[in-house]
Design a protein around this motif. Structure first.
Motif, PDB file in Angstrom:
ATOM      1  N   UNK A  12       0.826  -1.203   0.000  1.00 53.90           N
ATOM      2  CA  UNK A  12       0.000   0.000   0.000  1.00 53.90           C
ATOM      3  C   UNK A  12       0.862   1.255   0.000  1.00 53.90           C
ATOM      4  N   UNK A  13       1.870   1.301   0.839  1.00 49.85           N
ATOM      5  CA  UNK A  13       2.714   2.492   0.903  1.00 49.85           C
ATOM      6  C   UNK A  13       3.536   2.638  -0.372  1.00 49.85           C
ATOM      7  N   UNK A  14       3.931   1.532  -0.992  1.00 50.76           N
ATOM      8  CA  UNK A  14       4.675   1.602  -2.249  1.00 50.76           C
ATOM      9  C   UNK A  14       3.788   2.147  -3.352  1.00 50.76           C
ATOM     10  N   UNK A  15       2.539   1.670  -3.418  1.00 54.46           N
ATOM     11  CA  UNK A  15       1.652   2.163  -4.463  1.00 54.46           C
ATOM     12  C   UNK A  15       1.288   3.625  -4.228  1.00 54.46           C
ATOM     13  N   UNK A  16       1.169   4.043  -2.975  1.00 57.56           N
ATOM     14  CA  UNK A  16       0.895   5.440  -2.685  1.00 57.56           C
ATOM     15  C   UNK A  16       2.096   6.309  -3.051  1.00 57.56           C
ATOM     16  N   UNK A  17       3.286   5.802  -2.801  1.00 59.69           N
ATOM     17  CA  UNK A  17       4.491   6.556  -3.158  1.00 59.69           C
ATOM     18  C   UNK A  17       4.598   6.700  -4.659  1.00 59.69           C
ATOM     19  N   UNK A  18       4.209   5.662  -5.395  1.00 55.89           N
ATOM     20  CA  UNK A  18       4.281   5.722  -6.856  1.00 55.89           C
ATOM     21  C   UNK A  18       3.336   6.785  -7.403  1.00 55.89           C
ATOM     22  N   UNK A  19       2.228   7.021  -6.688  1.00 55.85           N
ATOM     23  CA  UNK A  19       1.284   8.048  -7.130  1.00 55.85           C
ATOM     24  C   UNK A  19       1.856   9.442  -6.967  1.00 55.85           C
ATOM     25  N   UNK A  20       2.865   9.604  -6.159  1.00 53.10           N
ATOM     26  CA  UNK A  20       3.434  10.914  -5.897  1.00 53.10           C
ATOM     27  C   UNK A  20       4.756  11.132  -6.633  1.00 53.10           C
ATOM     28  N   UNK A  21       5.045  10.267  -7.603  1.00 52.78           N
ATOM     29  CA  UNK A  21       6.261  10.380  -8.403  1.00 52.78           C
ATOM     30  C   UNK A  21       5.858  10.631  -9.849  1.00 52.78           C
ATOM     31  N   UNK A  22       6.522  11.584 -10.482  1.00 53.09           N
ATOM     32  CA  UNK A  22       6.253  11.887 -11.883  1.00 53.09           C
ATOM     33  C   UNK A  22       7.579  11.942 -12.639  1.00 53.09           C
ATOM     34  N   UNK A  23       7.473  11.881 -13.954  1.00 51.53           N
ATOM     35  CA  UNK A  23       8.659  12.054 -14.792  1.00 51.53           C
ATOM     36  C   UNK A  23       8.439  13.237 -15.719  1.00 51.53           C
ATOM     37  N   UNK A  24       9.543  13.808 -16.166  1.00 55.05           N
ATOM     38  CA  UNK A  24       9.496  14.935 -17.090  1.00 55.05           C
ATOM     39  C   UNK A  24      10.689  14.828 -18.029  1.00 55.05           C
ATOM     40  N   UNK A  25      10.463  15.107 -19.296  1.00 54.47           N
ATOM     41  CA  UNK A  25      11.536  15.050 -20.294  1.00 54.47           C
ATOM     42  C   UNK A  25      12.057  16.474 -20.521  1.00 54.47           C
ATOM     43  N   UNK A  26      13.053  16.829 -19.743  1.00 56.18           N
ATOM     44  CA  UNK A  26      13.586  18.199 -19.775  1.00 56.18           C
ATOM     45  C   UNK A  26      14.215  18.523 -21.124  1.00 56.18           C
ATOM     46  N   UNK A 148       4.245   5.556 -15.214  1.00 51.01           N
ATOM     47  CA  UNK A 148       4.703   6.785 -14.571  1.00 51.01           C
ATOM     48  C   UNK A 148       3.867   7.961 -15.057  1.00 51.01           C
ATOM     49  N   UNK A 149       3.662   8.889 -14.179  1.00 57.34           N
ATOM     50  CA  UNK A 149       2.932  10.107 -14.528  1.00 57.34           C
ATOM     51  C   UNK A 149       3.911  11.036 -15.251  1.00 57.34           C
ATOM     52  N   UNK A 150       3.655  11.266 -16.534  1.00 60.90           N
ATOM     53  CA  UNK A 150       4.530  12.131 -17.337  1.00 60.90           C
ATOM     54  C   UNK A 150       3.936  13.538 -17.352  1.00 60.90           C
ATOM     55  N   UNK A 151       4.660  14.484 -16.803  1.00 64.38           N
ATOM     56  CA  UNK A 151       4.162  15.862 -16.719  1.00 64.38           C
ATOM     57  C   UNK A 151       4.860  16.789 -17.720  1.00 64.38           C
ATOM     58  N   UNK A 152       5.505  16.209 -18.715  1.00 62.93           N
ATOM     59  CA  UNK A 152       6.264  17.005 -19.689  1.00 62.93           C
ATOM     60  C   UNK A 152       5.398  18.062 -20.361  1.00 62.93           C
ATOM     61  N   UNK A 153       4.216  17.681 -20.845  1.00 70.74           N
ATOM     62  CA  UNK A 153       3.361  18.655 -21.537  1.00 70.74           C
ATOM     63  C   UNK A 153       2.884  19.763 -20.611  1.00 70.74           C
ATOM     64  N   UNK A 154       2.595  19.403 -19.362  1.00 75.02           N
ATOM     65  CA  UNK A 154       2.173  20.427 -18.389  1.00 75.02           C
ATOM     66  C   UNK A 154       3.304  21.421 -18.122  1.00 75.02           C
ATOM     67  N   UNK A 155       4.513  20.914 -18.005  1.00 76.72           N
ATOM     68  CA  UNK A 155       5.664  21.788 -17.761  1.00 76.72           C
ATOM     69  C   UNK A 155       5.915  22.673 -18.977  1.00 76.72           C
ATOM     70  N   UNK A 156       5.794  22.081 -20.169  1.00 78.13           N
ATOM     71  CA  UNK A 156       5.999  22.862 -21.397  1.00 78.13           C
ATOM     72  C   UNK A 156       5.003  24.014 -21.479  1.00 78.13           C
ATOM     73  N   UNK A 157       3.750  23.748 -21.155  1.00 78.19           N
ATOM     74  CA  UNK A 157       2.730  24.811 -21.144  1.00 78.19           C
ATOM     75  C   UNK A 157       3.078  25.888 -20.123  1.00 78.19           C
TER      76      UNK A 157
END
Length: 160
Positions: A12-26, A148-157
């Motif tokens: 449970x704690x591992x899956x919760x931690x995974x929800x709080x990790x994102x990736x971004x392609x700088x 993984x949650x990819x936030x690249x487009x959000x960061x680009x905006x």
């Protein structure tokens, strides 16, 4: 029973931690930014006069060296030695100026790249804060990320 309970908490704690990790392609964001082209043009304009001067000095040196090769055997020894010394000094001067130009150009490119990367980093921080991510990892720094949650487009905006 206690082992199963501990295993359940771990999963449970591992899956919760995974929800709080994102990736971004700088690097992708960096390549897509219109500011990058503006900065490249700015630097080109900034160094254009010096680059033109160096090209002119190099052309002049080549012409004089060709003249020495063609006419050197017909020149008086003292005149030839004097011309050779002059060409050596001119070549050394060109080399010194070219080296300084390269260093200055590289320094300015680094400064401008760092400014853009700082803007990207700030945008990553803003997006991560808004979306409640605890960790954001550069996509180029990981070999594999499943779901993984990819936030690249959000960061680009955010950066634009």
């Amino acid at each position: 029973m206690i082992v199963l309970l501990n295993l359940g908490f771990t999963i449970t704690s591992t899956s919760q931690a995974a929800d709080k990790i994102a990736i971004v392609d700088i690097s992708s964001i960096f390549q897509q930014l219109p500011q990058r082209e503006t900065v490249a043009k700015k630097l080109e304009d900034e160094f254009k006069k010096r680059a033109t001067e160096l090209q002119s000095m190099e052309r002049d040196l080549k012409i004089k060296m060709q003249q020495l090769q063609l006419n050197g055997s017909n020149m008086e020894p003292d005149a030839r030695i004097s011309l050779e010394k002059s060409l050596i000094a001119q070549r050394d001067n060109l080399s010194t100026k070219a080296h300084a130009f390269e260093q200055d150009n590289r320094r300015r490119q680094t400064e401008e790249r760092d400014k853009i990367l700082n803007c990207i980093q700030e945008a990553v921080r803003i997006v991560a804060t808004k979306k409640n991510y605890d960790i954001v990892i550069n996509a180029n720094a990981i070999a594999y990320a499943n779901n993984a949650k990819d936030i690249t487009n959000d960061v680009l905006k955010q950066v634009k």
